[in-house]
Write a protein that holds these residues in place. Structure first.
Motif, PDB file in Angstrom:
ATOM      1  N   TYR A 157     -10.455  13.912 -39.149  1.00  0.00           N
ATOM      2  CA  TYR A 157      -9.048  13.199 -39.455  1.00  0.00           C
ATOM      3  C   TYR A 157      -8.211  14.460 -38.702  1.00  0.00           C
ATOM      4  CZ  TYR A 157      -4.787  12.990 -42.177  1.00  0.00           C
ATOM      5  OH  TYR A 157      -3.728  12.852 -42.658  1.00  0.00           O
ATOM      6  N   VAL A 158      -8.574  15.764 -38.817  1.00  0.00           N
ATOM      7  CA  VAL A 158      -7.778  16.688 -38.211  1.00  0.00           C
ATOM      8  C   VAL A 158      -7.561  16.368 -36.492  1.00  0.00           C
ATOM      9  CG1 VAL A 158      -7.753  19.233 -37.636  1.00  0.00           C
ATOM     10  CG2 VAL A 158      -8.128  18.338 -39.980  1.00  0.00           C
ATOM     11  N   ALA A 159      -9.105  16.033 -36.043  1.00  0.00           N
ATOM     12  CA  ALA A 159      -9.059  15.829 -34.660  1.00  0.00           C
ATOM     13  C   ALA A 159      -7.949  15.047 -34.366  1.00  0.00           C
ATOM     14  CB  ALA A 159     -10.460  15.462 -34.359  1.00  0.00           C
ATOM     15  N   LEU A 160      -7.911  13.748 -34.936  1.00  0.00           N
ATOM     16  CA  LEU A 160      -7.061  12.789 -34.597  1.00  0.00           C
ATOM     17  C   LEU A 160      -5.674  12.979 -34.526  1.00  0.00           C
ATOM     18  CD1 LEU A 160      -8.219   9.474 -36.730  1.00  0.00           C
ATOM     19  CD2 LEU A 160      -8.530  10.023 -34.250  1.00  0.00           C
ATOM     20  N   HIS A 161      -5.094  14.307 -35.007  1.00  0.00           N
ATOM     21  CA  HIS A 161      -3.834  14.771 -34.898  1.00  0.00           C
ATOM     22  C   HIS A 161      -3.535  15.600 -34.042  1.00  0.00           C
ATOM     23  CE1 HIS A 161      -4.081  12.574 -38.805  1.00  0.00           C
ATOM     24  NE2 HIS A 161      -2.737  12.463 -38.788  1.00  0.00           N
ATOM     25  N   GLY A 162      -4.672  15.743 -32.862  1.00  0.00           N
ATOM     26  CA  GLY A 162      -4.459  16.624 -31.754  1.00  0.00           C
ATOM     27  C   GLY A 162      -3.839  16.036 -30.682  1.00  0.00           C
ATOM     28  N   GLU A 163      -4.025  16.373 -29.378  1.00  0.00           N
ATOM     29  CA  GLU A 163      -3.100  15.928 -28.240  1.00  0.00           C
ATOM     30  C   GLU A 163      -3.152  14.557 -28.188  1.00  0.00           C
ATOM     31  OE1 GLU A 163      -4.109  18.080 -24.419  1.00  0.00           O
ATOM     32  OE2 GLU A 163      -5.355  19.273 -25.651  1.00  0.00           O
ATOM     33  N   PRO A 164      -2.281  13.784 -27.973  1.00  0.00           N
ATOM     34  CA  PRO A 164      -2.114  12.653 -27.712  1.00  0.00           C
ATOM     35  C   PRO A 164      -2.617  12.158 -26.227  1.00  0.00           C
ATOM     36  CG  PRO A 164       0.143  13.524 -27.030  1.00  0.00           C
ATOM     37  CD  PRO A 164      -0.809  14.673 -27.779  1.00  0.00           C
ATOM     38  N   PRO A 165      -3.298  11.154 -26.286  1.00  0.00           N
ATOM     39  CA  PRO A 165      -4.056  10.522 -25.060  1.00  0.00           C
ATOM     40  C   PRO A 165      -3.112  10.450 -23.969  1.00  0.00           C
ATOM     41  CG  PRO A 165      -3.593   8.599 -26.338  1.00  0.00           C
ATOM     42  CD  PRO A 165      -3.175   9.666 -27.402  1.00  0.00           C
ATOM     43  N   SER A 166      -3.619  10.802 -22.845  1.00  0.00           N
ATOM     44  CA  SER A 166      -2.701  10.900 -21.564  1.00  0.00           C
ATOM     45  C   SER A 166      -2.968   9.587 -20.889  1.00  0.00           C
ATOM     46  CB  SER A 166      -3.182  12.120 -20.765  1.00  0.00           C
ATOM     47  OG  SER A 166      -4.570  11.989 -20.389  1.00  0.00           O
ATOM     48  N   GLU A 167      -2.077   9.273 -19.800  1.00  0.00           N
ATOM     49  CA  GLU A 167      -2.167   8.024 -18.981  1.00  0.00           C
ATOM     50  C   GLU A 167      -3.482   8.049 -18.081  1.00  0.00           C
ATOM     51  OE1 GLU A 167      -0.236   5.403 -18.951  1.00  0.00           O
ATOM     52  OE2 GLU A 167       0.633   6.382 -20.601  1.00  0.00           O
ATOM     53  N   GLU A 168      -4.165   7.011 -17.842  1.00  0.00           N
ATOM     54  CA  GLU A 168      -5.223   7.108 -16.935  1.00  0.00           C
ATOM     55  C   GLU A 168      -4.839   7.382 -15.323  1.00  0.00           C
ATOM     56  OE1 GLU A 168      -7.514   3.273 -15.103  1.00  0.00           O
ATOM     57  OE2 GLU A 168      -7.829   3.728 -17.451  1.00  0.00           O
ATOM     58  N   VAL A 169      -5.778   8.200 -14.804  1.00  0.00           N
ATOM     59  CA  VAL A 169      -5.440   8.412 -13.352  1.00  0.00           C
ATOM     60  C   VAL A 169      -6.741   7.794 -12.707  1.00  0.00           C
ATOM     61  CG1 VAL A 169      -5.430  10.461 -11.629  1.00  0.00           C
ATOM     62  CG2 VAL A 169      -4.593  10.779 -14.068  1.00  0.00           C
ATOM     63  N   ALA A 170      -6.045   6.857 -11.866  1.00  0.00           N
ATOM     64  CA  ALA A 170      -7.173   5.848 -11.073  1.00  0.00           C
ATOM     65  C   ALA A 170      -6.844   6.174  -9.434  1.00  0.00           C
ATOM     66  CB  ALA A 170      -6.811   4.569 -11.324  1.00  0.00           C
TER      67      ALA A 170
END
Length: 196
Positions: A21-34
């Motif tokens: 639960y704490v980990a889910l409030h960490g950094e937001p996911p970033s955009e995919e680099v392809a």
């Protein structure tokens, strides 16, 4: 399922749920680099399971804990298999007795004045062991060939880890199978302590 197992699983879940639960409030996911597919044939993001592009340090910590608990469970299961699944029960076949009775086994390289064999069961040498060893050997060769083929081609993907895992797990399980079916079960007693 045994009561002890249920208690252990409940404790692990009780610890991991708040951590996740704490980990889910960490950094937001970033955009995919392809990689631009029109320029190169490399496909490093290709895979058969959708995975997050980026994890926060907290999420990585939780995943590591889950992996460690899983590893403990796997090692426990393998240990029980090696010691119980293919070994005869204590009353199934005569074993060497502690006082060196009629079924005593002599292993001079193992026995001394202070160390003696308490129990000995010969290896089962069952056909199941040969089948397991043969199948795991073929599996290890297949994964090694896939790993090598993946390395030599230009369209490299993230299957390296899958192939390497399959290869090493096959080799480890072949060691387990060899121990279980083709090695004798020996229990040794030894006098411990200081000489007077």
């Amino acid at each position: 399922m045994r009561r002890n197992t249920v208690v252990i699983v409940a404790l692990v879940v009780t610890v991991l749920l708040p951590m996740w639960y704490v980990a889910l409030h960490g950094e937001p996911p970033s955009e995919e680099v392809a990689i631009d597919e029109s320029v190169t044939e490399l496909r490093p993001l290709q895979g058969f399971v959708d995975t997050p592009n980026k994890l926060s340090p907290s999420q990585v910590g939780v995943i590591v804990w889950v992996a460690l608990f899983g590893l403990v469970g796997v090692l426990t299961a393998v240990h029980r298999f090696m010691n119980e699944a293919v070994r005869p029960p204590d009353d199934a076949s005569p074993a060497v007795s502690a006082d060196g009775g009629t079924s005593a086994v002599s292993l001079p390289w193992l026995q001394t004045d202070r160390r003696w064999i308490v129990e000995y069961h010969d290896a089962s040498d069952a056909i199941e062991g040969l089948v397991a060893m043969g199948g795991l050997t073929v599996l290890a060769i297949v994964f090694a060939a896939l790993f090598t083929g993946e390395y030599l081609t230009l369209g490299r993907t993230q299957y390296f880890g899958i192939y390497a895992t399959g290869m090493f797990v096959s080799l480890a399980l072949s060691t387990v199978a060899y121990y279980a079916w083709f090695m004798p079960h020996i229990e040794v007693a030894e006098q411990r302590g200081h000489e007077p």
